[in-house]
Write a protein that holds these residues in place. Sequence first.
Motif, PDB file in Angstrom:
ATOM      1  N   HIS A 162       0.855  -1.186   0.000  1.00 58.38           N
ATOM      2  CA  HIS A 162       0.000   0.000   0.000  1.00 58.38           C
ATOM      3  C   HIS A 162       0.893   1.239   0.000  1.00 58.38           C
ATOM      4  O   HIS A 162       2.120   1.143   0.130  1.00 58.38           O
ATOM      5  CB  HIS A 162      -0.955   0.024   1.203  1.00 58.38           C
ATOM      6  CG  HIS A 162      -0.282  -0.109   2.526  1.00 58.38           C
ATOM      7  ND1 HIS A 162       0.281   0.956   3.182  1.00 58.38           N
ATOM      8  CD2 HIS A 162      -0.074  -1.197   3.326  1.00 58.38           C
ATOM      9  CE1 HIS A 162       0.800   0.551   4.325  1.00 58.38           C
ATOM     10  NE2 HIS A 162       0.606  -0.757   4.437  1.00 58.38           N
ATOM     11  N   ILE A 209      -3.927   0.890   6.060  1.00 58.56           N
ATOM     12  CA  ILE A 209      -3.271   1.889   5.228  1.00 58.56           C
ATOM     13  C   ILE A 209      -3.258   3.213   5.986  1.00 58.56           C
ATOM     14  O   ILE A 209      -3.997   3.404   6.949  1.00 58.56           O
ATOM     15  CB  ILE A 209      -3.976   2.050   3.865  1.00 58.56           C
ATOM     16  CG1 ILE A 209      -5.358   2.686   4.031  1.00 58.56           C
ATOM     17  CG2 ILE A 209      -4.066   0.704   3.148  1.00 58.56           C
ATOM     18  CD1 ILE A 209      -6.022   3.087   2.710  1.00 58.56           C
ATOM     19  N   THR A 216      -3.858   6.797  -4.147  1.00 55.59           N
ATOM     20  CA  THR A 216      -3.979   5.856  -3.039  1.00 55.59           C
ATOM     21  C   THR A 216      -3.664   4.464  -3.573  1.00 55.59           C
ATOM     22  O   THR A 216      -4.313   3.995  -4.514  1.00 55.59           O
ATOM     23  CB  THR A 216      -5.401   5.879  -2.447  1.00 55.59           C
ATOM     24  OG1 THR A 216      -5.712   7.217  -2.015  1.00 55.59           O
ATOM     25  CG2 THR A 216      -5.511   4.929  -1.263  1.00 55.59           C
ATOM     26  N   LEU A 218      -3.340   0.437  -3.190  1.00 55.56           N
ATOM     27  CA  LEU A 218      -3.930  -0.679  -2.438  1.00 55.56           C
ATOM     28  C   LEU A 218      -3.443  -2.001  -3.018  1.00 55.56           C
ATOM     29  O   LEU A 218      -3.741  -2.333  -4.169  1.00 55.56           O
ATOM     30  CB  LEU A 218      -5.462  -0.631  -2.524  1.00 55.56           C
ATOM     31  CG  LEU A 218      -6.159   0.636  -2.023  1.00 55.56           C
ATOM     32  CD1 LEU A 218      -7.657   0.544  -2.290  1.00 55.56           C
ATOM     33  CD2 LEU A 218      -5.892   0.854  -0.541  1.00 55.56           C
TER      34      LEU A 218
END
Length: 315
Positions: A162, A209, A216, A218
């Motif tokens: 992440h 996270i 962002t 992931l």
Amino acid sequence: MNPLQILSDQAPNLTFELPDSTPVIRLGLIATVYFKEGYLLESKKKIIECFDRFNKEFGQHLKGQFNDQYKKLTNDSFKKMTLDILRTGSNDQYEWHLSSASTASEAAKYSLSVLNSFEIHGNHKRSYLKITLPWTFLLEADGAIRYQNWLVYLCNQVKAEHGYGGLSSVLPYDFDSYTPMEFQLAQQFPGLEVDTMVHNFKRELLDHIKGVNWYTILGNQFVERLGGENSLNHAFSSRSDVEILNYVSGLIIRAGDYPQLGAQDEEPPAAYVAVNEIVKTLRIPEPEQLQSHSPYGPTFGEDDTAQWFKRFDKQ
């Protein structure tokens, strides 16, 4: 108004210099990724490939490197550092910072940093890799896509679990005197990532996270906890300002074509809020303080930290 014009107007208020003109706070464009098993030889080789590429692309700006102390960057010192890292054992610390700063007391325009985890920690600690570029990179014709290419490349190299990317206050390697300024700016501009003490979160970010920014990141385990790729695509299908990218070990969500600082007296950036609404269940539930106490002024305490993590939550 054009997002880049807004950013250009705001940027001068986010840079600070000492009386001798040494820059100690810069507005930077950063990306930080967390990954497993930084102690493995394979990981070390991948990290060195990242540093080699960074040095080749931005070498004309780079002046020094830091591990245990500041050293002038030369071809020989670069090669020596790569060999030193390859020789480290699985429970040896290696820390490497390539930087455009002339000294440890100057905030860098360009930098690449890494800090590894140890084999003895097993799956209970993470390594991190972080790139810093000047925000003005975005004003170049291909700047935004070059930044994105770097972010995706770093994610692929280390199979990132992440991470995040966006605007941040960049402090010197010796940052302790200036964390109160980072605190003040982050209070004014929610789009600023507080990332000076990135090394503090290696243990907290095992199953969570840090949160949302322009990008962002992931990894697959987090994507699955949100219902999978199809579920995420559906969640953002009505938003033209959110794009989902793939990398080898997961997905990257971009909130808008360009990053936004936001402002204390305004609604936070809508695309950031939309992404946060979907992924906030993954966020650290009880984060430790973003900064250490400083004798130079107020910094993030427990309450301020909790509020910062919730800055994009719908009220």
